[in-house]
Design a protein around this motif. Structure first.
Motif, short mmCIF file in Angstrom:
data_model
loop_
_atom_site.label_atom_id
_atom_site.label_comp_id
_atom_site.label_asym_id
_atom_site.label_seq_id
_atom_site.Cartn_x
_atom_site.Cartn_y
_atom_site.Cartn_z
N SER A 141 -15.39 31.74 4.83
CA SER A 141 -15.43 31.25 6.20
C SER A 141 -16.88 31.06 6.63
O SER A 141 -17.79 31.73 6.11
CB SER A 141 -14.75 32.25 7.14
N GLN B 171 -10.86 27.46 1.00
CA GLN B 171 -9.85 28.19 0.24
C GLN B 171 -10.05 27.86 -1.23
O GLN B 171 -9.99 26.69 -1.61
CB GLN B 171 -8.44 27.80 0.68
N THR C 91 -15.71 26.57 13.32
CA THR C 91 -15.58 27.28 12.04
C THR C 91 -15.16 26.32 10.94
O THR C 91 -14.52 25.29 11.21
CB THR C 91 -14.55 28.42 12.12
N GLY D 278 -16.90 36.17 3.29
CA GLY D 278 -15.68 36.08 2.50
C GLY D 278 -15.87 36.16 1.01
O GLY D 278 -14.89 36.15 0.26
N SER E 64 -13.69 26.61 6.69
CA SER E 64 -13.21 27.53 5.67
C SER E 64 -13.15 26.80 4.33
O SER E 64 -13.05 25.57 4.28
CB SER E 64 -11.83 28.06 6.04
N ARG F 96 -11.10 33.22 0.04
CA ARG F 96 -11.26 32.31 1.17
C ARG F 96 -12.59 32.60 1.84
O ARG F 96 -12.82 33.71 2.32
CB ARG F 96 -10.13 32.47 2.18
#
Length: 124
Positions: A20, A81, A77, A7, A79, A18
């Protein structure tokens, strides 16, 4: 567990990205997971982390209010942001996982598994 981050990219100041991170070779539902970053010539520094329960998120002061970390244990997963990015956010970002304790959750040594890193470049 193996981690794969993705990302990263080039963005102008004020923009968003973002990141990941996907785990393979086993679930990290019992691990704390975190994001660290390392700028050229600097030490790796803490960005954000969540305990395995996901109930608490820890952030570095420099990213509070701009970055949001989420995790999905069912999909293994996590993430990150990142909003309102600034040139000082330029770094290679790493995801990490480990069976760490609260006092070590912001420390590099608290994590045993690391992704390969993804480069984030913020232009002014």
């Amino acid at each position: 567990v193996q981690l794969q981050a993705s990302g990263g990219g080039l963005v102008q100041a004020g923009g968003s990205l973002r990141l990941s991170c996907a785990a393979s070779g086993g679930s990290f539902s019992n691990y704390a997971v975190a994001w660290f970053r390392q700028a050229p010539g600097k030490e790796r520094e803490f960005v954000a982390a969540k305990k395995w329960s996901g109930s608490t998120t820890y952030y570095a002061d420099s990213v509070k209010g701009r970055f949001t970390m989420t995790r999905n244990n069912a999909e293994s997963t996590v993430s990150l942001q990142m909003n309102n990015l600034q040139p000082e956010d330029t770094a290679v970002y790493y995801c990490a996982a480990g069976r760490t304790i609260t006092s070590e959750i912001m420390r590099v040594r608290g994590y045993s598994a690391w992704g390969q890193g993804t480069l984030v470049t913020v232009s002014s």
